[in-house]
Write an enzyme that holds these catalytic residues in place. Structure first.
Site, short mmCIF file in Angstrom:
data_model
loop_
_atom_site.label_atom_id
_atom_site.label_comp_id
_atom_site.label_asym_id
_atom_site.label_seq_id
_atom_site.Cartn_x
_atom_site.Cartn_y
_atom_site.Cartn_z
N LYS A 66 -7.81 4.23 -6.22
CA LYS A 66 -8.79 5.30 -7.16
C LYS A 66 -7.63 6.54 -7.00
O LYS A 66 -7.31 7.54 -8.08
CB LYS A 66 -9.35 5.51 -7.08
CG LYS A 66 -10.71 4.54 -8.04
CD LYS A 66 -11.75 5.18 -7.16
CE LYS A 66 -11.96 5.66 -5.88
NZ LYS A 66 -12.23 4.69 -5.26
N THR A 68 -3.91 6.89 -6.00
CA THR A 68 -2.95 6.58 -6.61
C THR A 68 -2.71 6.39 -8.33
O THR A 68 -1.30 7.27 -8.67
CB THR A 68 -2.30 4.69 -6.85
OG1 THR A 68 -1.92 4.91 -4.73
CG2 THR A 68 -1.16 5.05 -6.64
N ARG A 89 -10.47 14.15 -2.02
CA ARG A 89 -11.05 14.27 -1.16
C ARG A 89 -9.57 14.17 0.16
O ARG A 89 -8.60 14.25 -0.41
CB ARG A 89 -11.64 13.57 -0.96
CG ARG A 89 -13.53 13.55 -1.61
CD ARG A 89 -14.29 12.42 -1.19
NE ARG A 89 -13.25 11.41 -1.68
CZ ARG A 89 -13.90 10.42 -1.68
NH1 ARG A 89 -14.82 9.99 -1.03
NH2 ARG A 89 -12.80 8.44 -2.07
N LYS A 100 -7.95 1.53 7.16
CA LYS A 100 -6.42 1.88 5.92
C LYS A 100 -5.80 2.18 6.76
O LYS A 100 -4.47 2.00 5.87
CB LYS A 100 -7.34 2.97 5.42
CG LYS A 100 -8.30 2.78 3.93
CD LYS A 100 -9.15 4.04 3.96
CE LYS A 100 -9.01 3.19 2.18
NZ LYS A 100 -9.51 4.75 1.19
N ALA A 268 -18.57 7.86 -0.77
CA ALA A 268 -19.61 7.40 -1.61
C ALA A 268 -20.67 6.93 -0.82
O ALA A 268 -21.75 6.74 -1.58
CB ALA A 268 -19.05 7.13 -2.70
N PHE A 296 -15.26 4.92 -3.84
CA PHE A 296 -15.65 3.36 -4.09
C PHE A 296 -15.86 3.24 -6.19
O PHE A 296 -14.54 3.62 -6.54
CB PHE A 296 -16.35 3.14 -3.07
CG PHE A 296 -16.29 3.12 -1.86
CD1 PHE A 296 -15.70 2.69 -1.67
CD2 PHE A 296 -17.53 4.33 -1.35
CE1 PHE A 296 -15.29 2.93 0.09
CE2 PHE A 296 -17.23 4.31 0.09
CZ PHE A 296 -15.96 3.27 0.88
N PHE A 376 0.27 -4.32 -9.31
CA PHE A 376 0.43 -4.95 -7.97
C PHE A 376 1.61 -5.79 -8.18
O PHE A 376 1.81 -6.59 -9.57
CB PHE A 376 -0.93 -5.81 -7.68
CG PHE A 376 -1.60 -4.58 -6.59
CD1 PHE A 376 -1.32 -4.32 -5.19
CD2 PHE A 376 -2.06 -3.58 -8.08
CE1 PHE A 376 -2.43 -3.19 -5.03
CE2 PHE A 376 -3.25 -3.13 -6.52
CZ PHE A 376 -3.59 -2.34 -5.54
N TRP A 405 3.16 4.04 -8.16
CA TRP A 405 3.71 3.56 -6.73
C TRP A 405 4.84 2.99 -7.45
O TRP A 405 5.18 4.08 -6.23
CB TRP A 405 2.09 1.77 -7.06
CG TRP A 405 2.45 1.80 -5.66
CD1 TRP A 405 1.75 2.51 -4.76
CD2 TRP A 405 3.83 0.81 -5.22
NE1 TRP A 405 2.35 2.04 -3.61
CE2 TRP A 405 3.66 1.42 -3.62
CE3 TRP A 405 5.03 0.82 -5.97
CZ2 TRP A 405 4.40 0.90 -2.68
CZ3 TRP A 405 6.19 -0.09 -4.54
CH2 TRP A 405 5.47 -0.18 -3.24
#
Length: 552
Positions: A66, A68, A89, A100, A268, A296, A376, A405
């Site tokens: 999200k 990205t 955020r 992460k 969240a 999320f 991806f 990306w």
């Protein structure tokens, strides 16, 4: 190249030049070095721009992308000649050093300088942690100093916080040793994003509103059942002093030197999951398009964005973007986690039910929805074609592939054009909330559980029912509910993937956030202080010759 390598090779503009693109006077900025600044609240103004929410299907442990996509959409809009600002955020140290490694976007769609944003940044998280724990210290001291006068609390509900995952601190005992060490008591820690002060910072509409909310925080209950608050403790002013800088939104830039505002960081799954209202309104006052993200899956972040933040802050999104990945859909289609990167059209097709449920939920709020496929390198043309056909011919939803990306704004140009076209031709209707302010709190929980999650029933523990009754008695019946549950499933069972329905949602506890103006409902086994994995990401983070490594 890795995210970190791309970030280091990207030239940064002086923060004054970034501010100029938003029409912000450089002399009024509170600078934190060359590339970061805080924006004084007085520089906000009337909303001029369109508001776009980015949410996602139910997440995998690696996420859906999200952030990205949110950054990519801002890049794409600026690439096609629009004035766009992304409002996000701030990353928490917990996930950065736990699972992460970083949370500032990815590839050529990042906010920069990513090392500083991911680590100490402007100290907002530290300020919230310090203010929260100062209240804890002042409360313990108040109980100790007034014990001889017969003062005591029947129950203390205020816990401490720390922005590092630490399961050993979930439940502790304080005040052990000689009497001068204080009064022995059971206590515990939550992670800083779960702090009510974090929620308040992100929901406050002004400094005066922030002060009022801080003063209303419930710390515990007297023996007569009345609440003991921060105002009663006399600590409101001290908290305001510690949050004086933290309340100002942070200005940074993207990989293409466009403005980004990064401020606040509730999760969240255990809080309301949105960046600060002040940051979003600042962006709306200085852009044609503001892109914001809710954490999320849409059942958590988007639901709370609409029912809590928009309800309290008066926001009206013009469009919602939902992000999907082939890997996520295959996971929800029953494909084993170690095989979701492999081509599997049948698994992808079975997982579409999760996307369908989320889109239906978003439309129930009156939202116009665009589906973005976050691409991806392992995704096949056949998988993308299947998803496009399903979205356009079954869901009747606009569909686009995001390639930000790999190619930055150029790779997001098609997404940007589709978003602009959809807003112009089919903007969202006025928000329709899942429940009304006047409904009893229990009915509000049941409305979200049944209408958003797909539950058949909700089971409330005795403790939860007692706390809901107390909330009603204390005048909190008109508050929205903030349900804390697993992010990996519509249900409270983290391993029930797909579009599960017909289950019972177990509610085991309720926390009254009178300052934030919401009732937090804890479902299933969700924890407000995460633990570290067997091999934490911290094991791979280092500082070599002054350069941070491992944040990618």
């Amino acid at each position: 190249m890795t995210d970190l390598e791309i970030a280091r090779q990207t030239p940064l503009a002086p923060i004054e030049d970034v501010a100029c693109k938003m029409g912000l006077p450089a002399d009024d900025l509170e600078r934190y070095g060359k590339y970061i600044a805080k924006i004084p609240l007085r520089l906000s103004g009337p909303q001029k721009g369109r508001l776009i929410l980015v949410t996602a299907i139910t997440a995998t442990k690696a996420g859906i992308g999200k952030t990205t996509v949110s950054i990519g959409l801002a890049l794409g809009l600026n690439h096609i000649g629009k004035k766009a600002v992304v409002a996000l955020r701030e990353p928490s140290l917990g996930p950065c050093f736990g699972m992460k490694g970083g949370a500032a976007g990815g590839g050529h769609a990042q906010v920069l300088p990513m090392e500083r944003i991911n680590l100490h940044f402007t100290g907002d998280f530290h300020a919230i942690t310090a203010a929260h724990n100062m209240v804890s210290a002042l409360l313990d001291n108040y109980l100790y100093q007034h014990a001889a006068e017969g003062f005591g609390l029947k129950e203390v509900t205020w816990r401490r916080v720390l922005d590092v995952n630490d399961r050993s601190l979930r439940s502790i005992v304080t005040g052990l040793g000689p009497a001068t060490n204080g009064i022995p008591a059971q206590a515990g820690f939550d992670i800083t994003p779960a702090s009510e002060l974090m929620a308040i910072l992100c929901l406050a509409s002004s400094l005066d509103d922030l002060r009022q909310r801080v003063g209303r925080i419930i710390l515990g209950y007297r023996y007569d059942g009345s609440a003991f608050t921060v105002n009663d403790l006399g600590a409101t002013g001290a908290v305001m002093a510690l949050l004086n800088d933290a309340v100002m939104p942070n200005l940074v830039q993207t990989t293409e030197q466009t403005p980004a505002i990064v401020h606040g960081g509730p999760f969240a799954n255990i809080a309301h999951g949105c960046n600060s209202l002040l940051a979003t309104k600042m962006a709306l006052a200085h852009s044609e398009y503001t892109i914001t993200e809710a954490g999320f899956g849409a059942d958590l972040g988007a639901e709370k964005f609409y029912n809590i933040l928009c309800r309290q802050g008066g926001l009206q999104p013009d469009l919602t973007v939902i992000v999907a990945t082939a890997q996520g859909l295959k996971m929800h289609g029953g494909v084993a986690l170690d095989a979701i990167k492999e081509p599997n059209l049948d698994g992808l097709r079975c997982g579409l039910a999760n996307l369908d449920r989320h889109v239906a939920n978003l439309r129930s709020f009156g939202q116009s929805v665009v589906v973005v496929f976050n691409r991806f390198v392992t995704d096949t043309d056949e998988e993308m074609a299947l998803l496009r056909d399903h979205c356009e011919n079954t869901l009747h939803a606009p569909f686009v592939i995001n390639d930000a990306w790999a190619r930055g704004g150029e790779g997001a140009a098609d997404m940007a054009r589709l978003v602009v076209d959809t807003i112009e031709k089919q903007p969202s209707a006025p928000l329709r909330f899942t429940y009304s302010d006047d409904q009893p709190l229990r009915e509000k929980v049941e409305a979200v559980a049944r209408n958003i999650y797909g539950a058949a029933s909700v089971s409330f523990s005795k403790a939860a029912l007692n706390r809901l009754a107390l909330a009603e008695k204390m005048g909190m019946s008109r508050c929205p509910v903030c349900i804390a549950k697993t992010q990996f499933s519509f249900s409270a069972d983290a391993k029930r993937y797909g579009a599960v329905s017909g289950f019972d949602l177990p509610v085991r506890d309720v926390v009254l956030n009178a300052g934030a103006g919401m009732v937090v409902v804890i479902a299933g086994e969700i924890l407000r202080m995460p633990g570290l994995p067997r091999v934490p990401q911290a094991n791979h983070i280092d500082c070599i010759d002054g350069q941070i490594e491992g944040l990618s």
